[in-house]
Design a protein around this motif. Sequence first.
Motif, mmCIF file in Angstrom:
data_model
loop_
_atom_site.group_PDB
_atom_site.id
_atom_site.type_symbol
_atom_site.label_atom_id
_atom_site.label_comp_id
_atom_site.label_asym_id
_atom_site.label_seq_id
_atom_site.Cartn_x
_atom_site.Cartn_y
_atom_site.Cartn_z
ATOM 1 N N LEU A 1 0.815 -1.238 0.010
ATOM 2 C CA LEU A 1 -0.044 -0.022 -0.052
ATOM 3 C C LEU A 1 0.914 1.301 0.018
ATOM 4 N N HIS A 2 0.673 2.120 -1.001
ATOM 5 C CA HIS A 2 1.582 3.267 -0.743
ATOM 6 C C HIS A 2 0.826 4.424 -1.438
ATOM 7 N N GLU A 3 1.443 5.546 -1.203
ATOM 8 C CA GLU A 3 0.842 6.818 -1.648
ATOM 9 C C GLU A 3 1.575 7.397 -2.812
ATOM 10 N N LEU A 4 2.642 7.469 -2.844
ATOM 11 C CA LEU A 4 3.644 7.877 -3.783
ATOM 12 C C LEU A 4 3.735 7.015 -5.163
ATOM 13 N N LYS A 5 3.869 7.622 -6.224
ATOM 14 C CA LYS A 5 4.128 6.808 -7.442
ATOM 15 C C LYS A 5 5.711 6.627 -7.609
ATOM 16 N N ASN A 6 6.061 5.568 -7.707
ATOM 17 C CA ASN A 6 7.401 5.202 -7.445
ATOM 18 C C ASN A 6 7.680 3.787 -8.199
ATOM 19 N N ASP A 7 7.336 3.682 -9.333
ATOM 20 C CA ASP A 7 7.063 2.172 -10.061
ATOM 21 C C ASP A 7 8.553 1.744 -9.951
ATOM 22 N N ASP A 8 9.529 2.161 -10.434
ATOM 23 C CA ASP A 8 10.807 1.390 -10.421
ATOM 24 C C ASP A 8 11.513 0.936 -9.097
ATOM 25 N N GLY A 9 11.169 2.037 -8.179
ATOM 26 C CA GLY A 9 11.748 1.875 -6.671
ATOM 27 C C GLY A 9 10.888 0.510 -6.299
ATOM 28 N N ILE A 10 9.488 0.514 -6.508
ATOM 29 C CA ILE A 10 8.691 -0.450 -5.871
ATOM 30 C C ILE A 10 9.017 -1.830 -6.594
ATOM 31 N N ARG A 11 9.194 -1.704 -7.809
ATOM 32 C CA ARG A 11 9.371 -2.961 -8.407
ATOM 33 C C ARG A 11 10.836 -3.597 -8.023
ATOM 34 N N LEU A 12 11.852 -2.771 -7.574
ATOM 35 C CA LEU A 12 13.083 -3.247 -7.209
ATOM 36 C C LEU A 12 13.040 -3.854 -5.822
ATOM 37 N N PHE A 13 12.102 -3.200 -5.196
ATOM 38 C CA PHE A 13 11.776 -3.532 -3.632
ATOM 39 C C PHE A 13 11.071 -4.874 -3.714
ATOM 40 N N PHE A 14 10.260 -4.970 -4.377
ATOM 41 C CA PHE A 14 9.458 -6.213 -4.390
ATOM 42 C C PHE A 14 10.326 -7.528 -4.786
ATOM 43 N N GLN A 15 11.177 -7.070 -5.776
ATOM 44 C CA GLN A 15 12.404 -8.317 -6.149
ATOM 45 C C GLN A 15 13.112 -8.743 -4.897
ATOM 46 N N GLU A 16 13.538 -7.782 -4.173
ATOM 47 C CA GLU A 16 14.327 -8.235 -3.064
ATOM 48 C C GLU A 16 13.232 -9.035 -1.993
ATOM 49 N N VAL A 17 12.158 -8.392 -1.866
ATOM 50 C CA VAL A 17 11.422 -9.201 -0.727
ATOM 51 C C VAL A 17 11.164 -10.620 -1.341
ATOM 52 N N TRP A 18 10.797 -10.938 -2.801
ATOM 53 C CA TRP A 18 10.578 -11.845 -3.220
ATOM 54 C C TRP A 18 11.843 -12.871 -3.124
ATOM 55 N N GLU A 19 13.049 -12.167 -3.545
ATOM 56 C CA GLU A 19 14.381 -13.032 -3.097
ATOM 57 C C GLU A 19 14.182 -13.493 -1.617
ATOM 58 N N SER A 20 13.980 -12.720 -0.466
ATOM 59 C CA SER A 20 14.123 -13.211 0.884
ATOM 60 C C SER A 20 13.215 -14.052 1.127
ATOM 61 N N TYR A 21 11.909 -14.023 0.580
ATOM 62 C CA TYR A 21 11.068 -14.877 0.573
ATOM 63 C C TYR A 21 11.441 -16.454 0.443
ATOM 64 N N VAL A 22 12.052 -16.535 -1.151
ATOM 65 C CA VAL A 22 12.524 -17.809 -1.557
ATOM 66 C C VAL A 22 13.448 -18.335 -0.589
ATOM 67 N N LYS A 23 14.231 -17.528 -0.003
ATOM 68 C CA LYS A 23 15.375 -18.034 0.745
ATOM 69 C C LYS A 23 14.796 -18.504 2.014
ATOM 70 N N THR A 24 13.724 -17.895 2.622
ATOM 71 C CA THR A 24 13.014 -18.450 3.602
ATOM 72 C C THR A 24 12.337 -19.728 3.430
ATOM 73 N N LEU A 25 11.762 -19.884 2.189
ATOM 74 C CA LEU A 25 10.911 -21.063 1.640
ATOM 75 C C LEU A 25 12.149 -22.251 1.662
ATOM 76 N N LEU A 26 13.446 -21.816 1.207
ATOM 77 C CA LEU A 26 14.213 -23.184 0.923
ATOM 78 C C LEU A 26 14.468 -23.858 2.532
ATOM 79 N N ASN A 27 14.256 -23.277 3.361
ATOM 80 C CA ASN A 27 14.330 -24.045 4.707
ATOM 81 C C ASN A 27 13.553 -24.912 4.911
#
Lengths: 175, 253
Positions: free
Chosen positions: A123-149
């Motif tokens: 949920l965000h107020e500001l428009k920040n497409d690229d930043g948000i996309r990169l943020f999502f990628q990092e969260v995805w990566e951390s999530y996959v590392k959690t999953l690998l456990n």
Amino acid sequence: MSYYLVLVGTLDNPLYEAHLTSTKSAPAPANPASTSPTTSFSIFGSPAPGGAAGAAGKSTVGYGSKNGPNGRHVMQLVAHASLDVVEDVMWSNGGMYLKNVDKFQEWTVSAWLTPGGMKILLLHELKNDDGIRLFFQEVWESYVKTLLNPFHELNAPIRSPTFDARVKASAKKFL
Amino acid sequence: MSSSRDSVRDSIVSSRSTSSRFSSLLSPALPSSRSSTFPIPLPSPTLPPLPSNQKRIVAIYERPLAKSRGSEVALGAWAFLFSEIVQYTQKKVSGIGEFEKRLNILGYRVGVRLLELLPLRDYLYPVSSLRSPPPPSRTLRLLPLLSYVHSTLYRYLFNRTADSLEKSTENEDEYMIGDDDMVVTRGIEVPKEMSELSCGALVAGIVEAVMDGAGFPSKVTAHSVPTPTHPRRTVILIKLDPEVLARETAMGK
């Protein structure tokens, strides 16, 4: 500005939630003379100078503000309400990053759909497409590392403090 | 009856890592505090005491996901592990159906992680460094997903594509992936009285996880159909749920 991040599992259960604040400052809020009710208050409820406070009145005052009467659970409600829209869009859009799927008052909801069926909502107020996309990628990566456990049960809530720290660090970097 | 259900649940909780191919990705196992019948050898070097656990947890998140050079394991080691898994399961179950279900669950847990891991790796470490990587995308339609399972997934697991991908003529919702010589079952001999059992149920579990995660829930089973030329041929039968078919027709063929 503040953001609300939630990782939603396949049973529509939240696996991880975070309220994040960004170090970047918001663009200047709408001038006090504006009559549109939604922009007369910034999300943290600091009242615009002048009489706009009284003119707008209504319930935009404390929406989602951490100290407001409705508070954080409104953000959770809005994010989960947008799941319907996400599920509609997910079958017509083949990418993983869905931007601005839903809008409520001053917040927009963006989503990232992992190939495994998990949804990451922001949920965000500001428009920040690229930043948000990169943020999502990092969260995805951390999530996959959690999953690998192998001891991590699928669809279980994620309580690791390291995961938390990484998400917050990514937020600081990109949002 | 409830005790066998409980034991299935226990087995899910305490199942070992299913494939040695993935063991390099997993954190080094701490010695289990639960009692076991034989002493589990400590991984070398011996683990330092508790306060530095924090450091170890952080290290797991820092570890890169690229495929490292030493991460492949000999087939013999896998065959040994799998035979132990089969023997262990055999003692606990009371019939073929439950046997296949357990192997299916083991494969499922592998498949869920694989489904997320492969696109992530492709994205983070693109094969060709000349072009920028294509944005990551999900498969929306059934046929691309089936061919993904048939080629990419199989190539990752067994270093070759599966041998055939067919649509069943009798039922609209059945598809079959044929494998002439399934690697995982090469070391397993099934006695005649259990001839419906196929230990390929592990691979069926992996495929089921991939189908489920991508949004195409289905029931996946493995059947052995020996032919004269390929006596160990196994067919993975994918039976889609009706809602998947409805959605596919709605999206337009």
